[in-house]
Scaffold this motif. Structure first.
Motif: not given
Ligand code: NAD
Length: 498
Positions: A246-249, A219-230, A144-156
Motif C-alpha cells: 500500500l502506497g501514498g496518496a 508473503a509480505v504486507s507493506f504499507v508506506g510511500s509509493t516508490p518503496v511500495a512499488e 509486515g513492513i510498516t510506516p511511521f504515521n500509524f505505529p500501532v494501527m497499521v501493524p494491527l
C-alpha cells in the motif's frame, strides 16, 4: 540512552552493533536509539518463526481467538502507556493516538472471529459418493513492513489476522517510531502467544531486503510511500512471494455548490490537518465547483483556521502536533513555497509557526493555499503535512476528471446534498475508498482497505475479508471412499458428471 531492541522468540534481543537515533519531534531531541537488525538477526527471527509454525498451524482456531480476546483486553488496559509512546515519538496528540489505538483494536476484534472466518466451502455429492470441499490454510512465515504515521494501527491491520489464520509473523516497524509498536507486540505475548509466532525486527532498508530475499518468508504486507511500495512489490513478487503493498496518496474532496458548507468546513479541517496531515487518507486537496462557492469556502476555512491549536502531545486541547522529522518539515515548507512561486496564493501561512516552549520542534502550522493548478509540483506530489490546497473548477465533471487523472487513487469524498450526484460520483470515480459527506472513509475492520492506481500494488487489500484471503491459501479436496454402490470401472476420459 534507552535502546529499543528486537523481539524474537518471545525475548528481547539486542543487536549490539548498529543503531539509529529516535527523536521526539515536538522537542527535536533524540530520546533513544533503535537497533538495526543485520541479515543474521533476520535469519534468526525467520528460523524461530519457522520452528513455531507447525504447532501454531495446528492450534485450534478457537484457542488462537482466545489469545486475541485477551490481547484486546490488554490493549485497553495499557492504552495510556501506548498512546504516550506514540505521542513521544510521532508527536500525535493523545486524543488522536487514542483514536488510532481504537481503530487498531477493532482489527484485533475482527481476528477474534477467526473460527467463523476460516470456515471453508463444502459440496456433498459432486459425483456419486464423492464430496468436495475447500479449506483455507496458512502460508507459513509472513512479514509486515510498516510506516511511521500509524505505529500501532497499521501493524494491527496485519499481524493479528495473519496469526489468527495460523501463520507466524515477522514485523519490521518504522525505525522512527519503534517503541509503541514493540510494547504492543509484548502485550500479545502477555496474552499467551507462544514464543516465535510473532517477532519484531527493527531496522532499515537492509533489514527489509533481508526479509524480502529470505526463501522461508512466504508473503509480505507493506504499507508506506509509493516508490518503496512499488520496489517492494517488484522484489517480493520476483522472489515468488505473495505481496500487498500500500502506497501514498493525494486525496481530493469535491465541494458542490449545494453542499452544507459549514459542515464541509468542519469536516475538511479535521481531515486535512488532523495528525498534521500525516495520514494516507488525509484530504489534502479540495476541488470546489464554482467561484462563488470557492470564495465562501476559503473565507470560512480562513476564519476557522485562526482558532487551530498546534503543540505537544500531552495537551489534549491541541488539534495537532509536529511533523515527523526536520527534513520532512523542510520538504513541506519548500512545497508551500513552490506553490507560491508558481502563482498560487497562500491564504493561511504555517511556514513559520511560533510555538512557545517548542522552538526546536519540527512544526508546520496549518496552511491554506488557493488557486492551485494541476501543473504545480505541490499538486502533483504527496505533501504529507498540514497543507490544504484549493483547486477551483466550473463543473463536477472537471473535478472528477482531475481526480481520475491523478496518479494516486487512495481516498476521496464528495460534499453534496444531491443523491444523484453522489451516486454518479461513487460509481465513476477511480479511487478505492469513497466518502459521501464522510471526509475520511477509512473502511471499518470488517471491510477491507485498499487504494487504486499507484496507491496500491497487489490484488488483495489489507485486513477484513481480503486480509483473510491474503494470509491463507485455498486447498480443495475431492474425496471418495469407494463402496459397492458407487464403484466405477476404468475410464480414460476426463471425469464429468453426466
Ligand atoms: P516509507 O516508505 O519511507 O517507509 C515505510 C517502511 O519502509 C519503513 O518501515 C521503512 O523503514 C521502510 N523503508 C523505507 N525505505 C525503504 C527502502 N528503500 N527499501 C525497503 N524498505 C524501506 O514511508 P513512511 O515515511 O514511513 O510513511 C509515510 C508514507 O506511507 C506516506 O507516503 C503515506 O501515504 C504512506 N502510507 C500509506 C498508507 C496506506 O494505507 N496506503 C497508510 C499509511 C501510510
Amino acid at each position: 540512552m534507552n535502546t529499543i531492541q528486537h523481539l524474537i522468540n518471545g525475548e528481547l534481543v539486542a543487536e549490539g552493533s548498529a543503531s539509529l537515533p529516535v527523536y521526539n519531534p515536538a522537542t527535536g531531541e533524540s530520546t533513544s536509539c533503535v537497533d538495526v537488525a543485520s541479515a543474521q538477526t533476520v535469519e534468526e527471527a525467520v528460523r524461530r518463526a519457522k520452528e513455531a509454525y507447525p504447532a501454531w498451524r495446528n492450534t485450534p482456531p478457537i484457542r488462537r481467538a482466545r489469545i486475541m480476546q485477551k490481547f484486546v483486553q490488554l490493549l485497553e488496559e495499557n492504552a495510556d502507556e501506548i498512546c504516550a509512546l506514540i505521542g513521544q515519538e510521532h508527536g500525535k496528540i493523545r486524543h488522536d493516538a487514542m483514536g488510532e489505538l481504537q481503530r487498531g483494536i477493532e482489527n484485533v476484534e475482527y481476528a477474534c472471529g477467526i473460527t467463523e472466518l476460516l470456515k471453508g466451502e463444502h459440496t456433498r455429492n459432486v459425483g456419486p459418493g464423492i464430496d468436495a470441499w475447500s479449506e483455507f490454510q496458512p502460508l507459513g512465515v509472513v512479514a509486515g513492513i510498516t510506516p511511521f504515521n500509524f505505529p500501532v494501527m497499521v501493524p494491527l491491520w496485519m499481524y493479528p489476522l495473519a496469526i489468527a489464520c495460523g501463520n507466524c509473523f515477522i514485523l519490521k516497524p518504522s525505525e522512527r517510531v519503534p517503541s509503541s509498536t514493540l510494547l504492543v507486540a509484548k502485550l500479545l505475548h502477555e496474552a499467551g502467544l507462544p514464543p516465535g509466532v510473532m517477532n519484531v525486527v527493527n531496522g532499515d532498508k537492509n533489514t527489509v531486503d533481508a526479509l524480502l530475499d529470505h526463501p522461508d518468508v512466504s508473503a509480505v504486507s507493506f504499507v508506506g510511500s509509493t516508490p518503496v511500495a512499488e520496489s517492494i512489490y517488484a522484489r517480493a513478487s520476483a522472489a515468488g512471494k505473495r505481496c500487498q503493498a500500500l502506497g501514498g496518496a493525494k486525496n481530493h474532496a469535491i465541494v458542490m455548490p449545494d453542499a452544507d458548507l459549514d459542515n464541509a468546513v468542519s469536516q475538511l479541517l479535521g481531515a486535512a490537518f488532523g495528525s498534521s496531515g500525516e495520514r494516507c487518507m488525509a484530504l489534502s486537496v479540495v476541488t470546489v465547483v464554482g467561484d462563488s462557492t470557492a470564495d465562501l469556502l476559503v473565507e470560512k476555512l480562513n476564519t476557522q483556521m485562526a482558532a487551530l491549536k498546534v503543540g505537544g502531545c500531552q495537551d489534549d486541547s491541541n488539534d495537532f502536533g509536529p511533523v515527523i522529522t526536520a527534513a520532512h518539515r523542510d520538504r513541506v515548507v519548500s512545497l508551500i513555497t513552490s506553490a507560491q512561486s508558481q502563482g498560487a496564493s497562500v491564504v493561511v501561512d504555517g511556514r513559520e509557526p511560533a510555538i512557545k516552549g517548542h522552538e526546536n520542534g519540527f512544526f508546520v502550522g496549518a496552511t491554506l493555499i488557493d488557486h492551485v493548478k494541476p501543473d504545480m509540483e505541490s499538486y502533483q506530489q504527496e505533501i504529507f503535512g498540514p497543507v490544504l490546497q484549493v483547486v477551483r473548477v466550473d463543473t463536477m465533471a472537471q473535478a472528477m476528471q482531475l481526480i481520475n487523472d491523478h496518479e494516486y487513487g487512495n481516498g476521496t469524498c464528495i460534499f453534496t446534498r444531491d443523491g444523484e450526484a453522489a451516486r454518479y460520483f461513487s460509481d465513476h470515480i477511480e479511487v478505492g475508498m469513497v466518502g459521501v459527506n464522510v471526509p475520511l472513509p477509512v473502511p471499518v475492520s470488517y471491510h477491507s482497505f485498499g487504494g487504486w492506481k499507484r496507491s496500491f500494488f497487489g490484488d488483495l487489500s489489507a485486513y477484513g475479508p481480503d486480509g483473510v484471503r491474503f494470509y491463507t491459501r485455498r486447498k480443495t479436496i475431492t474425496q471418495r471412499w469407494p463402496s459397492e454402490a458407487v464403484r466405477e470401472g476404468v475410464s480414460f476420459s476426463m471425469p464429468v458428471m453426466k
